[in-house]
Design an enzyme around this catalytic site. Structure first.
Site, PDB file in Angstrom:
ATOM      1  N   ASN A  26      -1.469  -0.171   7.304  1.00 59.74           N
ATOM      2  CA  ASN A  26      -0.952  -1.502   7.650  1.00 59.74           C
ATOM      3  C   ASN A  26      -0.158  -2.136   6.511  1.00 59.74           C
ATOM      4  O   ASN A  26       0.003  -3.356   6.446  1.00 59.74           O
ATOM      5  CB  ASN A  26      -2.074  -2.412   8.164  1.00 59.74           C
ATOM      6  CG  ASN A  26      -3.111  -2.715   7.096  1.00 59.74           C
ATOM      7  OD1 ASN A  26      -2.962  -2.307   5.943  1.00 59.74           O
ATOM      8  ND2 ASN A  26      -4.140  -3.448   7.461  1.00 59.74           N
TER       9      ASN A  26
ATOM     10  N   TYR B 258     -12.168  -2.979  -2.881  1.00 60.83           N
ATOM     11  CA  TYR B 258     -12.662  -2.985  -1.507  1.00 60.83           C
ATOM     12  C   TYR B 258     -14.193  -2.956  -1.436  1.00 60.83           C
ATOM     13  O   TYR B 258     -14.756  -2.571  -0.400  1.00 60.83           O
ATOM     14  CB  TYR B 258     -12.073  -1.816  -0.722  1.00 60.83           C
ATOM     15  CG  TYR B 258     -10.648  -2.056  -0.257  1.00 60.83           C
ATOM     16  CD1 TYR B 258     -10.336  -3.150   0.570  1.00 60.83           C
ATOM     17  CD2 TYR B 258      -9.608  -1.205  -0.619  1.00 60.83           C
ATOM     18  CE1 TYR B 258      -9.041  -3.382   1.003  1.00 60.83           C
ATOM     19  CE2 TYR B 258      -8.301  -1.430  -0.184  1.00 60.83           C
ATOM     20  CZ  TYR B 258      -8.026  -2.508   0.635  1.00 60.83           C
ATOM     21  OH  TYR B 258      -6.736  -2.735   1.069  1.00 60.83           O
TER      22      TYR B 258
ATOM     23  N   LYS C  13       0.840  -1.198   0.000  1.00 62.88           N
ATOM     24  CA  LYS C  13       0.000   0.000   0.000  1.00 62.88           C
ATOM     25  C   LYS C  13       0.881   1.257   0.000  1.00 62.88           C
ATOM     26  O   LYS C  13       2.094   1.182   0.220  1.00 62.88           O
ATOM     27  CB  LYS C  13      -0.922  -0.034   1.222  1.00 62.88           C
ATOM     28  CG  LYS C  13      -1.923  -1.209   1.197  1.00 62.88           C
ATOM     29  CD  LYS C  13      -2.807  -1.193   2.434  1.00 62.88           C
ATOM     30  CE  LYS C  13      -3.729  -2.406   2.460  1.00 62.88           C
ATOM     31  NZ  LYS C  13      -4.563  -2.428   3.697  1.00 62.88           N
TER      32      LYS C  13
ATOM     33  N   HIS D 173      -1.633  -5.585   1.474  1.00 65.19           N
ATOM     34  CA  HIS D 173      -2.869  -6.351   1.302  1.00 65.19           C
ATOM     35  C   HIS D 173      -2.538  -7.751   0.792  1.00 65.19           C
ATOM     36  O   HIS D 173      -1.605  -7.921   0.013  1.00 65.19           O
ATOM     37  CB  HIS D 173      -3.783  -5.652   0.273  1.00 65.19           C
ATOM     38  CG  HIS D 173      -4.894  -6.536  -0.203  1.00 65.19           C
ATOM     39  ND1 HIS D 173      -6.084  -6.659   0.490  1.00 65.19           N
ATOM     40  CD2 HIS D 173      -4.990  -7.382  -1.271  1.00 65.19           C
ATOM     41  CE1 HIS D 173      -6.865  -7.533  -0.153  1.00 65.19           C
ATOM     42  NE2 HIS D 173      -6.225  -7.977  -1.219  1.00 65.19           N
TER      43      HIS D 173
ATOM     44  N   GLU E  31      -9.481 -10.481  -7.475  1.00 62.41           N
ATOM     45  CA  GLU E  31      -8.491  -9.410  -7.356  1.00 62.41           C
ATOM     46  C   GLU E  31      -7.410  -9.510  -8.435  1.00 62.41           C
ATOM     47  O   GLU E  31      -6.960  -8.487  -8.972  1.00 62.41           O
ATOM     48  CB  GLU E  31      -7.868  -9.439  -5.953  1.00 62.41           C
ATOM     49  CG  GLU E  31      -8.882  -9.067  -4.875  1.00 62.41           C
ATOM     50  CD  GLU E  31      -8.391  -9.241  -3.441  1.00 62.41           C
ATOM     51  OE1 GLU E  31      -9.131  -8.853  -2.525  1.00 62.41           O
ATOM     52  OE2 GLU E  31      -7.270  -9.765  -3.247  1.00 62.41           O
TER      53      GLU E  31
HETATM   54  P1  DAT Z   1      -7.049  -7.343   5.987  1.00 63.85           P
HETATM   55  O1  DAT Z   1      -6.330  -6.316   5.158  1.00 63.85           O
HETATM   56  O2  DAT Z   1      -6.201  -7.827   7.125  1.00 63.85           O
HETATM   57  O3  DAT Z   1      -7.622  -8.466   5.155  1.00 63.85           O
HETATM   58  P2  DAT Z   1      -9.788  -6.357   6.246  1.00 63.85           P
HETATM   59  O4  DAT Z   1     -10.083  -7.072   4.979  1.00 63.85           O
HETATM   60  O5  DAT Z   1     -10.647  -6.630   7.435  1.00 63.85           O
HETATM   61  O6  DAT Z   1      -8.265  -6.594   6.710  1.00 63.85           O
HETATM   62  O7  DAT Z   1      -9.847  -4.788   5.988  1.00 63.85           O
HETATM   63  C1  DAT Z   1      -9.308  -4.255   4.793  1.00 63.85           C
HETATM   64  C2  DAT Z   1      -8.513  -3.026   5.140  1.00 63.85           C
HETATM   65  O8  DAT Z   1      -9.365  -2.015   5.671  1.00 63.85           O
HETATM   66  C3  DAT Z   1      -7.441  -3.240   6.198  1.00 63.85           C
HETATM   67  O9  DAT Z   1      -6.238  -3.732   5.665  1.00 63.85           O
HETATM   68  C4  DAT Z   1      -7.274  -1.860   6.775  1.00 63.85           C
HETATM   69  C5  DAT Z   1      -8.672  -1.281   6.668  1.00 63.85           C
HETATM   70  N1  DAT Z   1      -9.388  -1.437   7.939  1.00 63.85           N
HETATM   71  C6  DAT Z   1      -9.944  -2.558   8.422  1.00 63.85           C
HETATM   72  N2  DAT Z   1     -10.536  -2.355   9.608  1.00 63.85           N
HETATM   73  C7  DAT Z   1     -10.333  -1.042   9.890  1.00 63.85           C
HETATM   74  C8  DAT Z   1     -10.665  -0.191  10.982  1.00 63.85           C
HETATM   75  N3  DAT Z   1     -11.347  -0.650  12.022  1.00 63.85           N
HETATM   76  N4  DAT Z   1     -10.278   1.098  10.913  1.00 63.85           N
HETATM   77  C9  DAT Z   1      -9.597   1.580   9.859  1.00 63.85           C
HETATM   78  N5  DAT Z   1      -9.235   0.835   8.795  1.00 63.85           N
HETATM   79  C10 DAT Z   1      -9.591  -0.454   8.817  1.00 63.85           C
HETATM   80 MG    MG Z   2      -9.156  -8.396   3.700  1.00 63.17          MG
END
Ligand code: DAT
Ligand code: MG
Length: 148
Positions: free
Chosen positions: A112, A49, A9, A115, A126
């Site tokens: 973070n 997303y 990212k 992805h 994807e």
């Molecule tokens: P991952 O990337 O671990 O698969 P996810 O699919 O639950 O996590 O969420 C996608 C992305 O959205 C994640 O990498 C960061 C963002 N995200 C998730 N939960 C969040 C939150 N509570 N606050 C802010 N950003 C968040």
């Molecule tokens: Mg995810």
């Protein structure tokens, strides 16, 4: 064999961690079958997303991921999807295990770094979205010494 979609990212690119991140996948034994640096369009990131469309963080997430270059990658290997998720670590860097990318380099849930696809259907979706041109079909010689 599975192929998974992995993306550094904008925070990972801005912080100069691309090389270290790629090294972890490469040295694990995964096979690089797609790689490009792009500033993704809003449409692309919204589609990527789409499952999070109703979540409160969605708008900020789309804004963040379209804010600068990302490094889009495709990695192939046995169980490549779960292996990559293990290399990446838990969503929140403060909780992610040390030794994972997020655990070692991250302090935030939004920023973070990376992805990784979370299942076979997601990976196919994807990969088609980010690599409509297709992937490289090759087998590195070193794989003779990766799988017995
Ligand atoms: P991952 O990337 O671990 O698969 P996810 O699919 O639950 O996590 O969420 C996608 C992305 O959205 C994640 O990498 C960061 C963002 N995200 C998730 N939960 C969040 C939150 N509570 N606050 C802010 N950003 C968040
Ligand atoms: Mg995810």
């Amino acid at each position: 064999m599975q192929t998974t979609y992995v993306m550094v990212k904008p925070d990972g690119v801005q912080r100069g961690l691309v090389g270290q991140i790629i090294t972890r996948f490469e040295s694990k034994g995964l096979r690089l079958v797609g790689l490009k640096s792009i500033i993704p369009s809003r449409e692309l990131v919204e589609a990527h997303y789409a499952v999070h469309k109703e979540r409160p963080f969605y708008d900020g997430l789309v804004k963040f991921v379209t804010s600068g270059p990302v490094v889009a990658m495709a990695w192939t290997g046995l169980d490549a999807i779960s292996v990559s998720r293990n290399i990446i670590g838990a969503t929140n860097g403060r909780e992610a295990a040390m030794g994972t990318i997020r655990g070692d380099f991250g302090m935030d849930v939004g920023y973070n770094l990376i992805h990784g696809s979370d299942g076979e259907e997601t990976a196919a979706f994807e990969l088609g979205l980010w690599f409509p041109e297709g992937l490289n079909n090759w087998v590195p010689l070193r794989e003779t010494w990766v799988y017995e």
